[in-house]
Design a protein around this motif. Structure first.
Motif, PDB file in Angstrom:
ATOM      1  N   ASP A   1     -38.723   5.612 -13.924  1.00  0.00           N
ATOM      2  CA  ASP A   1     -38.630   5.832 -15.371  1.00  0.00           C
ATOM      3  C   ASP A   1     -40.013   5.571 -15.988  1.00  0.00           C
ATOM      4  O   ASP A   1     -40.515   4.444 -15.937  1.00  0.00           O
ATOM      5  CB  ASP A   1     -37.584   4.848 -15.920  1.00  0.00           C
ATOM      6  CG  ASP A   1     -37.544   4.773 -17.450  1.00  0.00           C
ATOM      7  OD1 ASP A   1     -38.475   5.244 -18.116  1.00  0.00           O
ATOM      8  OD2 ASP A   1     -36.570   4.201 -17.971  1.00  0.00           O
TER       9      ASP A   1
ATOM     10  N   SER B   1     -32.576  13.008 -25.472  1.00  0.00           N
ATOM     11  CA  SER B   1     -33.391  11.789 -25.479  1.00  0.00           C
ATOM     12  C   SER B   1     -33.611  11.373 -24.022  1.00  0.00           C
ATOM     13  O   SER B   1     -33.062  11.992 -23.096  1.00  0.00           O
ATOM     14  CB  SER B   1     -32.693  10.690 -26.283  1.00  0.00           C
ATOM     15  OG  SER B   1     -31.739  10.035 -25.486  1.00  0.00           O
ATOM     16  N   GLY B   2     -34.375  10.327 -23.806  1.00  0.00           N
ATOM     17  CA  GLY B   2     -34.695   9.892 -22.448  1.00  0.00           C
ATOM     18  C   GLY B   2     -33.468   9.608 -21.598  1.00  0.00           C
ATOM     19  O   GLY B   2     -33.477   9.813 -20.379  1.00  0.00           O
ATOM     20  N   THR B   3     -32.405   9.171 -22.224  1.00  0.00           N
ATOM     21  CA  THR B   3     -31.168   8.848 -21.507  1.00  0.00           C
ATOM     22  C   THR B   3     -30.661  10.065 -20.720  1.00  0.00           C
ATOM     23  O   THR B   3     -30.141   9.930 -19.612  1.00  0.00           O
ATOM     24  CB  THR B   3     -30.105   8.343 -22.503  1.00  0.00           C
ATOM     25  OG1 THR B   3     -30.643   7.185 -23.155  1.00  0.00           O
ATOM     26  CG2 THR B   3     -28.806   7.970 -21.825  1.00  0.00           C
TER      27      THR B   3
ATOM     28  N   THR C   1     -39.766  -1.385 -21.481  1.00  0.00           N
ATOM     29  CA  THR C   1     -40.102  -1.419 -22.911  1.00  0.00           C
ATOM     30  C   THR C   1     -39.543  -2.651 -23.609  1.00  0.00           C
ATOM     31  O   THR C   1     -40.004  -3.036 -24.676  1.00  0.00           O
ATOM     32  CB  THR C   1     -39.562  -0.139 -23.589  1.00  0.00           C
ATOM     33  OG1 THR C   1     -39.709   0.957 -22.684  1.00  0.00           O
ATOM     34  CG2 THR C   1     -40.319   0.183 -24.864  1.00  0.00           C
TER      35      THR C   1
ATOM     36  N   GLN D   1     -41.036  10.948 -27.095  1.00  0.00           N
ATOM     37  CA  GLN D   1     -41.301  10.209 -28.338  1.00  0.00           C
ATOM     38  C   GLN D   1     -42.242   9.017 -28.217  1.00  0.00           C
ATOM     39  O   GLN D   1     -42.291   8.197 -29.110  1.00  0.00           O
ATOM     40  CB  GLN D   1     -39.955   9.752 -28.938  1.00  0.00           C
ATOM     41  CG  GLN D   1     -39.249   8.608 -28.237  1.00  0.00           C
ATOM     42  CD  GLN D   1     -38.343   9.031 -27.107  1.00  0.00           C
ATOM     43  OE1 GLN D   1     -38.554  10.058 -26.491  1.00  0.00           O
ATOM     44  NE2 GLN D   1     -37.330   8.227 -26.810  1.00  0.00           N
ATOM     45  N   LYS D   2     -42.953   8.925 -27.083  1.00  0.00           N
ATOM     46  CA  LYS D   2     -43.821   7.743 -26.926  1.00  0.00           C
ATOM     47  C   LYS D   2     -45.252   8.204 -26.679  1.00  0.00           C
ATOM     48  O   LYS D   2     -45.929   8.612 -27.622  1.00  0.00           O
ATOM     49  CB  LYS D   2     -43.264   6.840 -25.839  1.00  0.00           C
ATOM     50  CG  LYS D   2     -41.756   6.568 -26.096  1.00  0.00           C
ATOM     51  CD  LYS D   2     -41.263   5.246 -25.705  1.00  0.00           C
ATOM     52  CE  LYS D   2     -39.755   5.175 -25.895  1.00  0.00           C
ATOM     53  NZ  LYS D   2     -39.264   3.879 -26.241  1.00  0.00           N
TER      54      LYS D   2
HETATM   55  C1  LIG Z   1     -38.122   2.502 -20.504  1.00  0.00           C
HETATM   56  C2  LIG Z   1     -37.061   3.260 -21.246  1.00  0.00           C
HETATM   57  N1  LIG Z   1     -36.115   3.906 -20.561  1.00  0.00           N
HETATM   58  C3  LIG Z   1     -35.145   4.587 -21.167  1.00  0.00           C
HETATM   59  C4  LIG Z   1     -35.066   4.664 -22.541  1.00  0.00           C
HETATM   60  C5  LIG Z   1     -33.948   5.414 -23.178  1.00  0.00           C
HETATM   61  O1  LIG Z   1     -34.483   6.534 -23.825  1.00  0.00           O
HETATM   62  P1  LIG Z   1     -33.795   7.170 -25.108  1.00  0.00           P
HETATM   63  O2  LIG Z   1     -33.555   6.085 -26.097  1.00  0.00           O
HETATM   64  O3  LIG Z   1     -34.819   8.182 -25.562  1.00  0.00           O
HETATM   65  O4  LIG Z   1     -32.535   7.814 -24.655  1.00  0.00           O
HETATM   66  C6  LIG Z   1     -36.020   4.003 -23.308  1.00  0.00           C
HETATM   67  C7  LIG Z   1     -35.968   4.036 -24.768  1.00  0.00           C
HETATM   68  O5  LIG Z   1     -36.723   3.410 -25.466  1.00  0.00           O
HETATM   69  C8  LIG Z   1     -37.054   3.297 -22.646  1.00  0.00           C
HETATM   70  O6  LIG Z   1     -37.999   2.651 -23.343  1.00  0.00           O
END
Ligand SMILES: Cc1ncc(COP(=O)(O)O)c(C=O)c1O
Length: 397
Positions: free
Chosen positions: A171, A64-66, A144, A196-197
């Motif tokens: 980011d 995931s983005g993390t 977000t 996913q966005k």
């Molecule tokens: C701006 C932003 N950074 C980081 C993240 C974290 O990504 P993830 O939940 O895919 O790990 C999100 C998740 O919505 C996000 O919107």
């Protein structure tokens, strides 16, 4: 309650996955060390560059983005390094947490969760750092949790005016493929993104676009890393492969997503998002509710976060809308919990989907007894039926 028709997934990601992408992924898994995979790998690694607007490598991690947040940090920094990070909201807070867990000293510039990173503050803080002890400036392009963007091009100009060598880490998890973004032109060193966005894919892929300066910092960075190591990934990527098992079917989806974005044309994709955001803001204003973002220059085109009036509960409103109309809206996060709901209008999205979304919100406001004026949907129609210039979309009162 049983609902017919399709669910409205109007959270600000994950977003609706178009049928074309679902069909592209609906196939047998192939050998990730074979020639068919090498072709797929090379195609997506090359194709991604146009979306990030870079000629440098883009790395793909099954995560995931993390994961991409962590990869950006561990590949460029060393224990005890100082960084400048702007408090824009929930996600800046989480990125800070990761950096601190790795022993990075974060200079966290306080913010009110209604505005973006201040370019003048960047310049002042970097100019005061004569020893160049700050190693990176970290900015969330589209926060977000608040629907506020930071002006990355201006942040870069401020860094250059201060003649400071810090890296710029950005980011773009909820802006890539939705809001204009230029990795090379804005001299960003690491761009963090997710699948996913704006890319319209399911969750599961994350990205680091890098600069030559970031690659050079990588050779000196001493934070421990293994899975996220760029060096091994870049070496395998040269032939289209990965150092471990890639998310094969998501990559088939990514190939389709890239085709879709390029067929529409990135400029048109951004214009579509700008229009939908402007129409959403027109609805919110007509309802008499308050948009979280304070500065029109920082309006997000991928989501709009809205305050409910004092004494009302945004989560109750969301619950009613979900139960009655089968639509998911984004919750208020951390300090905005219960105070804010978020309308996602990014990814695979059309005028009629937006009209349906705003209708669901307006009916929900009525049912929940939230004080508002009617006519929000009609106000949005005025934007949707009018061809509006790009600049007025951003700044319309
Ligand atoms: C701006 C932003 N950074 C980081 C993240 C974290 O990504 P993830 O939940 O895919 O790990 C999100 C998740 O919505 C996000 O919107």
């Amino acid at each position: 309650m049983i609902h017919s028709g399709h669910h409205f997934l109007q959270i600000p990601g994950p977003t609706n996955v178009p049928d074309r992408i679902l069909r592209a992924m609906d196939r047998a898994v192939i050998d990730h060390r074979g020639p068919e995979f090498a072709k797929l790998g090379q195609e997506v690694l090359e194709g991604l560059k146009s979306v990030f607007r870079t000629t440098n490598p883009v790395l793909i991690f099954p995560a995931s983005g993390t994961g991409a947040w962590e990869a950006a940090i561990v590949n460029t920094l060393s224990p005890g390094d100082r960084v400048l990070l702007f408090e824009t909201g929930h996600f800046s807070q989480l990125w800070r947490q990761i950096a601190e867990r790795f022993g990075i000293e974060v200079e966290y510039v306080p913010g009110n969760w209604r505005s973006g990173a201040s370019p003048s503050e960047v310049e002042a803080r970097l100019a005061a750092d004569a020893q160049h002890s700050l190693k990176a400036v970290m900015v969330v392009h589209n926060e977000t949790s608040t629907g506020v963007t930071s002006r990355v091009a201006e942040v870069r100009q401020a860094m250059n005016r201060a003649r400071h060598p810090a890296l710029l880490l950005v980011d773009t998890i909820s802006s890539l493929g939705s809001i204009d973004y230029r990795h090379d032109e804005w001299e960003v060193d690491v761009t963090v993104a997710g699948s996913q966005k704006g890319l319209m894919l399911p969750p599961g892929l994350s990205f680091n676009a890098v600069s030559s300066k970031a690659l050079s910092a990588n050779t000196r960075a001493r934070l421990p890393r293994s899975y996220w190591d760029w060096k091994e990934m870049l070496a395998a990527n040269r032939a289209g492969f990965f150092p471990f098992t890639p998310a094969t079917n998501l990559l088939f989806g990514l190939r389709e997503a890239l085709s879709m974005l390029l067929e529409e044309g990135l400029a048109n994709v951004f214009r579509r998002h700008d229009r939908h955001a402007a129409a959403t803001r027109a609805a919110v204003r007509a309802w008499g509710l308050t948009i979280v973002c304070e500065d029109p220059r920082e309006y997000s085109s991928s989501l709009t976060a809205v305050f409910v009036p004092e004494g009302h509960d945004a989560d109750r409103l969301r619950k009613i809308i979900l139960e009655k109309f089968d639509m998911s809206l984004g919750a208020g996060l951390s300090q905005l919990a219960g105070k804010v709901f978020r309308i996602g209008h990014l990814g695979s999205f059309s005028d009629l989907m937006l009209a349906g979304t705003l209708s669901g919100v307006e009916m929900g406001l009525r049912l929940a007894g939230v004080p508002h004026s009617g006519g929000g949907v009609l106000a949005a129609f005025d934007i949707l039926v009018t061809e509006t210039s790009e600049s007025s979309l951003h700044l319309s009162p």
